[in-house]
Design an enzyme around this catalytic site. Sequence first.
Site, PDB file in Angstrom:
ATOM      1  CE1 TYR A   8       8.908  60.477  18.165  1.00 40.77           C
ATOM      2  CE2 TYR A   8       6.824  60.339  18.833  1.00 40.77           C
ATOM      3  CZ  TYR A   8       8.076  60.366  19.110  1.00 40.77           C
ATOM      4  OH  TYR A   8       8.427  60.489  20.402  1.00 40.77           O
ATOM      5  NE  ARG A  21      11.038  65.088  17.342  1.00 41.05           N
ATOM      6  CZ  ARG A  21      11.847  64.245  18.082  1.00 41.05           C
ATOM      7  NH1 ARG A  21      10.843  63.409  18.927  1.00 41.05           N
ATOM      8  NH2 ARG A  21      12.828  63.919  18.177  1.00 41.05           N
ATOM      9  CD  GLN A  61      22.578  60.990  24.716  1.00 35.97           C
ATOM     10  OE1 GLN A  61      21.629  61.025  25.833  1.00 35.97           O
ATOM     11  NE2 GLN A  61      23.317  61.837  24.535  1.00 35.97           N
ATOM     12  CG  HIS A 102      17.576  57.455  23.065  1.00 39.10           C
ATOM     13  ND1 HIS A 102      18.046  58.659  23.455  1.00 39.10           N
ATOM     14  CD2 HIS A 102      17.917  56.740  23.966  1.00 39.10           C
ATOM     15  CE1 HIS A 102      18.549  58.590  24.914  1.00 39.10           C
ATOM     16  NE2 HIS A 102      18.487  57.387  25.135  1.00 39.10           N
ATOM     17  CB  CYS A 117       4.408  46.036  13.845  1.00 33.05           C
ATOM     18  SG  CYS A 117       2.689  45.594  14.449  1.00 33.05           S
ATOM     19  CB  CYS A 163       4.047  41.424  15.433  1.00 29.30           C
ATOM     20  SG  CYS A 163       4.366  42.215  13.895  1.00 29.30           S
ATOM     21  CB  CYS A 175      -0.177  41.412  13.304  1.00 29.47           C
ATOM     22  SG  CYS A 175       0.521  42.979  14.150  1.00 29.47           S
ATOM     23  CB  THR A 215      24.378  65.007  25.583  1.00 29.28           C
ATOM     24  OG1 THR A 215      23.536  64.364  26.304  1.00 29.28           O
ATOM     25  CG2 THR A 215      25.894  64.556  25.896  1.00 29.28           C
ATOM     26  CB  ALA A 272      29.096  70.699  18.267  1.00 30.91           C
TER      27      ALA A 272
HETATM   28  P1  OAD Z   1      19.024  67.851  25.493  1.00 30.48           P
HETATM   29  O1  OAD Z   1      18.132  68.807  25.080  1.00 30.48           O
HETATM   30  O2  OAD Z   1      18.856  67.494  26.884  1.00 30.48           O
HETATM   31  O3  OAD Z   1      20.590  68.686  25.804  1.00 30.48           O
HETATM   32  C1  OAD Z   1      21.022  69.207  24.593  1.00 30.48           C
HETATM   33  C2  OAD Z   1      22.418  69.626  25.179  1.00 30.48           C
HETATM   34  O4  OAD Z   1      23.133  70.321  24.062  1.00 30.48           O
HETATM   35  C3  OAD Z   1      22.499  70.814  25.994  1.00 30.48           C
HETATM   36  O5  OAD Z   1      23.382  70.717  27.078  1.00 30.48           O
HETATM   37  C4  OAD Z   1      22.833  72.231  25.350  1.00 30.48           C
HETATM   38  O6  OAD Z   1      23.533  73.138  26.205  1.00 30.48           O
HETATM   39  C5  OAD Z   1      23.842  71.471  24.240  1.00 30.48           C
HETATM   40  N1  OAD Z   1      23.774  72.301  23.039  1.00 30.48           N
HETATM   41  C6  OAD Z   1      22.897  73.134  22.570  1.00 30.48           C
HETATM   42  N2  OAD Z   1      23.311  73.855  21.362  1.00 30.48           N
HETATM   43  C7  OAD Z   1      24.563  73.238  21.050  1.00 30.48           C
HETATM   44  C8  OAD Z   1      25.496  73.214  20.180  1.00 30.48           C
HETATM   45  N3  OAD Z   1      25.471  73.913  19.065  1.00 30.48           N
HETATM   46  N4  OAD Z   1      26.900  72.911  20.435  1.00 30.48           N
HETATM   47  C9  OAD Z   1      27.036  72.097  21.348  1.00 30.48           C
HETATM   48  N5  OAD Z   1      26.162  71.885  22.380  1.00 30.48           N
HETATM   49  C10 OAD Z   1      24.858  72.390  22.207  1.00 30.48           C
HETATM   50  O7  OAD Z   1      19.652  66.597  24.509  1.00 30.48           O
HETATM   51  P2  OAD Z   1      20.074  65.081  24.871  1.00 30.48           P
HETATM   52  O8  OAD Z   1      21.145  65.287  25.906  1.00 30.48           O
HETATM   53  O9  OAD Z   1      20.342  64.841  23.410  1.00 30.48           O
HETATM   54  O10 OAD Z   1      15.522  60.975  24.317  1.00 30.48           O
HETATM   55  O11 OAD Z   1      18.804  64.528  25.605  1.00 30.48           O
HETATM   56  C11 OAD Z   1      18.963  63.198  25.761  1.00 30.48           C
HETATM   57  C12 OAD Z   1      17.600  62.397  25.334  1.00 30.48           C
HETATM   58  O12 OAD Z   1      16.442  63.075  26.026  1.00 30.48           O
HETATM   59  C13 OAD Z   1      17.330  62.518  23.836  1.00 30.48           C
HETATM   60  O13 OAD Z   1      17.965  61.615  23.129  1.00 30.48           O
HETATM   61  C14 OAD Z   1      15.776  62.230  23.965  1.00 30.48           C
HETATM   62  C15 OAD Z   1      15.306  63.028  25.105  1.00 30.48           C
HETATM   63  O14 OAD Z   1      14.224  62.745  25.727  1.00 30.48           O
HETATM   64  C16 OAD Z   1      14.818  59.844  23.629  1.00 30.48           C
HETATM   65  O15 OAD Z   1      14.214  60.547  22.600  1.00 30.48           O
HETATM   66  C17 OAD Z   1      14.357  58.632  23.997  1.00 30.48           C
END
Ligand code: OAD
Length: 251
Positions: free
Chosen positions: A70, A73, A104, A122, A130, A133, A160, A198, A239
């Site tokens: 992390y 990242r 997200q 998320h 922590c 705690c 803690c 997404t 996007a």
């Molecule tokens: P994903 O990796 O599942 O999906 C990313 C989406 O973005 C895909 O549908 C791609 O086609 C699209 N994409 C990629 N580049 C793009 C662009 N330039 N313009 C528009 N669309 C584009 O990511 P999330 O849906 O965000 O959770 O994933 C949901 C969650 O899964 C995340 O928040 C994370 C992960 O596990 C946690 O960390 C809890």
Amino acid sequence: MDSEVIFADTVERLRAARHVVIFTGAGISAESGIATFRDHLTGLWSQYDPQRLATPAAFIRDPRLVWGWYSWRRTLVGKAQPNDAHLAVVTLTQCLPHVTVITQNVDDLHERAGCNEVIHLHGNLARARCFECNRPYLGVLPVSAEPDGAPQDPPRCNHCDGRIRPDVVWFDEALPEEDVMLAFRAACDCDVLLSIGTSGSVYPAAHIPELASEQGAWLVHINIESTGASSDKTLVGPASLWLPKLVEALA
Ligand code: OAD
């Protein structure tokens, strides 16, 4: 439906909208150089095993591995800049009467673009707390220049002495209650929901666009791929192309 037709209808819906929800996922930050999760070659979950890095059990088993990953990242996010899509979201919040931004993403690119209020379903890599705690950690968060993140000792809690963890939601964990409530309430109240970058595969977050649509809102996806059912309305493309176009059409 053809993207240009969906685009024209969406502009009309946005002009008439009382409340718009902008719901974002990893795709909106992809053009800032932050990897998505599920893209076949570059997605984080195609290169790393979430069971080793993104669950409470993983942190208990190997806190140094998880914390180091992390930190890496966090370093990548710190170096990234908001792109034209993040900037267009800010303009939409300014030119439309009422906009709720729900993400997200655990990066802070919406905020760094200038969005004042963002619901982070998320969590946020810029925060830590922590593991024991739950108190927020107020110390400086380390970064890691090591590719893929070398193992690193997590700091200890001042209260803690528990281990500090990133304040992000891991698999097997509940989402922050207050944020979920605000997000679901906004989904039920809005008349347009833009679902941007997404895959819509992670619940309960993925319920938000579904709920808005069930309540009669105009739901549009902006995605480089045409996803979901054929009845879905998708503006196919990046996007950073479609959001500035929407801003321009509304000006
Ligand atoms: P994903 O990796 O599942 O999906 C990313 C989406 O973005 C895909 O549908 C791609 O086609 C699209 N994409 C990629 N580049 C793009 C662009 N330039 N313009 C528009 N669309 C584009 O990511 P999330 O849906 O965000 O959770 O994933 C949901 C969650 O899964 C995340 O928040 C994370 C992960 O596990 C946690 O960390 C809890």
